[in-house]
Design an enzyme around this catalytic site. Structure first.
Site, mmCIF file in Angstrom:
data_model
loop_
_atom_site.group_PDB
_atom_site.id
_atom_site.type_symbol
_atom_site.label_atom_id
_atom_site.label_comp_id
_atom_site.label_asym_id
_atom_site.label_seq_id
_atom_site.Cartn_x
_atom_site.Cartn_y
_atom_site.Cartn_z
ATOM 1 N N GLU A 1 1.209 -1.294 -0.023
ATOM 2 C CA GLU A 1 -0.396 -0.207 0.146
ATOM 3 C C GLU A 1 1.067 1.179 0.539
ATOM 4 O OE1 GLU A 1 -0.109 -2.349 2.543
ATOM 5 O OE2 GLU A 1 0.050 -1.518 4.039
ATOM 6 N N ASN A 2 2.143 1.393 0.159
ATOM 7 C CA ASN A 2 3.146 2.562 0.067
ATOM 8 C C ASN A 2 3.101 2.465 -1.589
ATOM 9 O OD1 ASN A 2 4.619 -0.026 0.288
ATOM 10 N ND2 ASN A 2 6.416 1.150 0.487
#
Lengths: 218, 230
Positions: free
Chosen positions: A47-48
């Site tokens: 998710e980064n």
């Protein structure tokens, strides 16, 4: 015999389908990637800002601009894509991620999950967990059935601060596979050598046991 | 109009104590190292910092924490920092925790001129306290509001004098949204390239969002957890 962490990960890997986009949380969920059946292609999201997580790098490949959500160095597979955080959570919130696997402190029989905060202990923050549980089409929780004191973590109602309400669909614990249904936890499979009685004893929430409960195939 | 400044000291001119700053980065990846060092060398205090994380002890925003320059952190995850814990427990520091995707979208909304929007994250949790809720279809959503900053400080891989920015790998993270949400946006880049040499097809942040830009130096690019195979 109850399953160890790798056993839980192996069983969850059997839930994956070809072509899935998957977000794996930190801990046991990360191990799932090691057991995806051969010939099946899945794409892992971090998710980064990455779709297409590859294996950990060799020493020579280590790149500070290439880390996962746990801040470990990783690689990107051919065909990978990088993007910013708003785009990343648009993927998650928009329902484009097929499966999210994450850990939990507690799950309730109505699918509530507590996974980010223990009162009296220092708060580190929820990171992306609240976004993930609120939006994924399918959420599997990987967890130990009981805490080290032997108390059930599958409860009628969570006692710890919640991460999400009514979101968990399936639980794979060291003892069993269970679905969250409107009537409560439904027992689907037992870990090899674990009896239904042991699972009943370790489950504080309402547990539905219907017919013969097969052993997990791992 | 000249957007190019010489260094971080010049870039942060105009930042005052008690202002709200956005600082890009995820963990230590993609953080504006030069500007953080310049802020740490300043006498600024009482800052509100919007940043996904709070650095580690002695590096990243940890440098500002050590000097008690931060009054409030707005973040999604603040582990990995002992001094942070100490100041939080002693009440010297205020923290507002926001789900990561909501944080990113609030920042994007600030830059995009959208005062409020609805998300499912946090419904039924303590994050929902005091926020309006609304049902769409059969699901409940929280109203969340935009975030803006007096200064947004971002780090890019390459940039030009027009302020166009290109990020590298996952060092993009919060930088792209934050670049849009500052009254003044400062970009520090690893390489300031001549105007015209960036492919317009590959620009992440168009120059309109950037007011000051400079080529940073001596990037440490610390890694929190070096993990290798074999």
């Amino acid at each position: 015999m109850s399953l160890d962490k790798n056993g839980i990960a192996k069983r969850i890997a059997r839930e994956v389908r070809d072509g899935y986009y998957v977000n794996l949380g930190i801990g046991i969920p990360t191990l799932v990637a090691n057991y995806v059946p051969e010939g099946m292609q899945i794409t892992l999201q971090s998710e980064n800002g990455l779709l297409g997580i590859g294996p950990f790098p060799t020493k020579a490949e280590v790149d500070p601009d290439l880390i996962n959500a746990g801040k470990q160095t990783i690689t990107a597979l051919p065909g990978a894509a990088f993007f910013d955080s708003a785009m990343s959570f648009a993927m998650i919130r928009g329902g484009h991620i097929d499966l999210t696997v994450l850990g939990a402190f507690e799950v309730s029989e109505t699918g509530d999950i507590a996974s980010w905060k223990i009162p009296g202990k220092l708060v580190k923050g929820m990171g992306g967990a609240m976004d993930l549980v609120a939006s994924a089409k399918n959420i599997i929780v990987a967890m130990m059935h009981t805490n080290p004191q032997g108390e059930s973590k599958l409860l009628k109602k969570c006692t710890l601060p919640l991460t999400g309400v009514g979101v968990v669909k399936r639980i794979v614990s060291d003892l069993a596979v269970l679905d969250v249904t409107p009537q409560g936890f439904k027992l689907l499979e037992r870990a090899p050598g674990v009896s239904v009685e042991e699972i009943i004893k370790a489950t504080a929430g309402n547990l539905i046991v219907e017919g013969d409960i097969p052993e997990m195939q791992i | 109009m000249n957007k190019v400044v010489q260094n971080a000291q010049e870039a942060i001119l105009g930042i005052e104590s008690h202002m709200t700053l956005m600082l890009g980065g995820f963990g230590l990846c993609g953080i504006p190292e030069n500007c953080i060092a310049a802020l740490a060398a300043s006498d600024l205090t009482g800052l509100t910092c919007i940043s996904n994380n709070a650095g580690v002890d002695g590096f990243g925003l940890g440098m500002l924490l050590r000097k008690h320059q931060i009054r409030k952190m707005i973040s999604s995850y603040v582990g990995e920092n002992k001094e942070f814990e100490r100041q939080l427990l002693s009440g010297e520091l205020e923290v507002e925790l926001i789900p990561q995707g909501t944080l990113a979208e609030r920042i994007r909304a600030g830059g995009a001129g959208i005062p409020a929007f609805y998300v499912p994250a946090g419904y039924g949790t303590e994050v929902a306290e005091g926020k309006p809720v609304r049902k769409f279809g059969d699901k409940m959503y929280l109203e969340e509001q935009w975030l803006k900053a007096d200064f947004a400080i971002v780090k890019a891989w390459k940039g030009d004098a027009s302020g166009n920015l290109v990020y590298r790998n996952v060092a993009n993270n919060f930088n792209q949204s934050m670049a849009m949400a500052g009254k003044i946006t400062i970009a520090e880049v690893e390489e300031l390239v001549p105007v015209g040499s960036l492919d317009p097809n590959h620009i992440h942040t168009p120059g309109v969002f950037v007011q000051r830009i400079f080529q940073g130096m001596n990037y440490e690019k610390r890694i929190e957890f070096v993990t290798v195979r074999g």
